[in-house]
Design an enzyme around this catalytic site. Sequence first.
Site, mmCIF file in Angstrom:
data_model
loop_
_atom_site.group_PDB
_atom_site.id
_atom_site.type_symbol
_atom_site.label_atom_id
_atom_site.label_comp_id
_atom_site.label_asym_id
_atom_site.label_seq_id
_atom_site.Cartn_x
_atom_site.Cartn_y
_atom_site.Cartn_z
ATOM 1 N N ASN A 9 22.212 -8.867 -33.232
ATOM 2 C CA ASN A 9 21.652 -10.225 -33.263
ATOM 3 C C ASN A 9 21.153 -10.477 -34.684
ATOM 4 O OD1 ASN A 9 20.217 -12.583 -32.965
ATOM 5 N ND2 ASN A 9 18.575 -11.680 -31.719
ATOM 6 N N TRP A 10 21.885 -11.291 -35.412
ATOM 7 C CA TRP A 10 21.499 -11.540 -36.807
ATOM 8 C C TRP A 10 20.357 -12.552 -36.928
ATOM 9 C CZ3 TRP A 10 26.391 -11.838 -40.497
ATOM 10 C CH2 TRP A 10 26.980 -10.557 -40.536
ATOM 11 N N LYS A 11 20.019 -13.205 -35.833
ATOM 12 C CA LYS A 11 18.965 -14.243 -35.858
ATOM 13 C C LYS A 11 19.270 -15.277 -36.967
ATOM 14 C CE LYS A 11 15.858 -10.697 -34.219
ATOM 15 N NZ LYS A 11 14.489 -10.335 -33.880
ATOM 16 N N HIS A 93 16.388 -15.044 -25.414
ATOM 17 C CA HIS A 93 15.703 -14.122 -26.334
ATOM 18 C C HIS A 93 14.224 -14.495 -26.374
ATOM 19 C CE1 HIS A 93 14.471 -12.066 -29.968
ATOM 20 N NE2 HIS A 93 15.565 -11.314 -29.846
ATOM 21 N N GLU A 95 12.214 -14.771 -28.692
ATOM 22 C CA GLU A 95 11.849 -15.717 -29.758
ATOM 23 C C GLU A 95 12.130 -17.157 -29.316
ATOM 24 O OE1 GLU A 95 14.058 -13.807 -32.893
ATOM 25 O OE2 GLU A 95 12.626 -12.153 -32.882
ATOM 26 N N GLU A 163 14.252 -6.197 -23.517
ATOM 27 C CA GLU A 163 13.655 -6.192 -24.848
ATOM 28 C C GLU A 163 12.154 -6.440 -24.735
ATOM 29 O OE1 GLU A 163 16.806 -7.190 -28.030
ATOM 30 O OE2 GLU A 163 15.873 -9.044 -27.378
ATOM 31 N N GLY A 169 11.234 -6.051 -33.692
ATOM 32 C CA GLY A 169 10.921 -6.211 -35.106
ATOM 33 C C GLY A 169 9.627 -5.547 -35.542
ATOM 34 N N SER A 209 13.605 -2.588 -31.948
ATOM 35 C CA SER A 209 13.442 -1.558 -32.985
ATOM 36 C C SER A 209 14.393 -0.373 -32.817
ATOM 37 C CB SER A 209 11.985 -1.091 -33.047
ATOM 38 O OG SER A 209 11.152 -2.172 -33.423
ATOM 39 N N GLY A 230 18.484 -6.042 -33.640
ATOM 40 C CA GLY A 230 18.204 -7.120 -34.583
ATOM 41 C C GLY A 230 18.329 -6.638 -36.012
ATOM 42 N N GLY A 231 17.202 -6.247 -36.604
ATOM 43 C CA GLY A 231 17.155 -5.896 -38.025
ATOM 44 C C GLY A 231 18.220 -4.903 -38.469
#
Length: 250
Positions: A9-11, A93, A95, A163, A169, A209, A230-231
């Site tokens: 997930n590049w957001k 998600h 967010e 998640e 993150g 993470s 993600g990251g």
Amino acid sequence: MKRKLAAGNWKMNGTNARLAEITALATAHPAPGVDILICPPATLVVQAAALTADHAMMIGAQDCHPAPSGAHTGDISAPMLADAGAGAVILGHSERRENHHETNDLISEKARAAHAAGLIAVICLGETLAQREAAQTLDVIASQMHASLPDSASAANTVIAYEPVWAIGTGLTPTSAQIAEVHGLLRSLLAERLGAPEAAALRLLYGGSVKPSNALEIFDIPNVDGALVGGASLKSPDFSPIITALESAS
Ligand code: PEP
């Protein structure tokens, strides 16, 4: 046989220059032993899909509107994503649940729209830190799952990502026992809802993470069929070892 899934997930990260990461991943994993899904920002879906046309990697999006078209300025529908070359879409998600006040009912409608457009819905669930500390995790997960999953869901068109909000993150991860508990609950709730064979075939991802240093341990946990990352999905030198760890766990 169920294929495990490494999803990125590049957001809201990435312009054209970052597409080189997708090329690098495709080169590093020419015949992957697991499914790979990259969800860049919507602006890159067409180019990313074109880049991976000859590779098993799937390109996805990060949200869709529940309606197929209409007066919804700034939104993108599921048929539009499919037309752009997406094969999947992340929905619910945390967010979006937080920043856009998305409810379980809305997420369910979006998932139904994704299914109707032929997309795999990657439906995200997870408790906040306050909910975990109040021992509400299993109740929260059960109610999110029941209310976010539309009746159109099947093992072929749906992936569920657990998640924990507090792990996204932050560098924090639950213990293996905590992940196993939630994934075991999801599997048994799915069996009640879809029947045991369908529930066994539906992929349950862990997200929060995940990085090269903890991937092997996470992929060893029962009922973990992959990860939503993600990251560490933004750079191929970080995501590639996660894919390799999943291949070795499969
Ligand atoms: C995510 O946003 O889905 C996620 C899991 O992020 P990170 O891997 O950066 O925690």
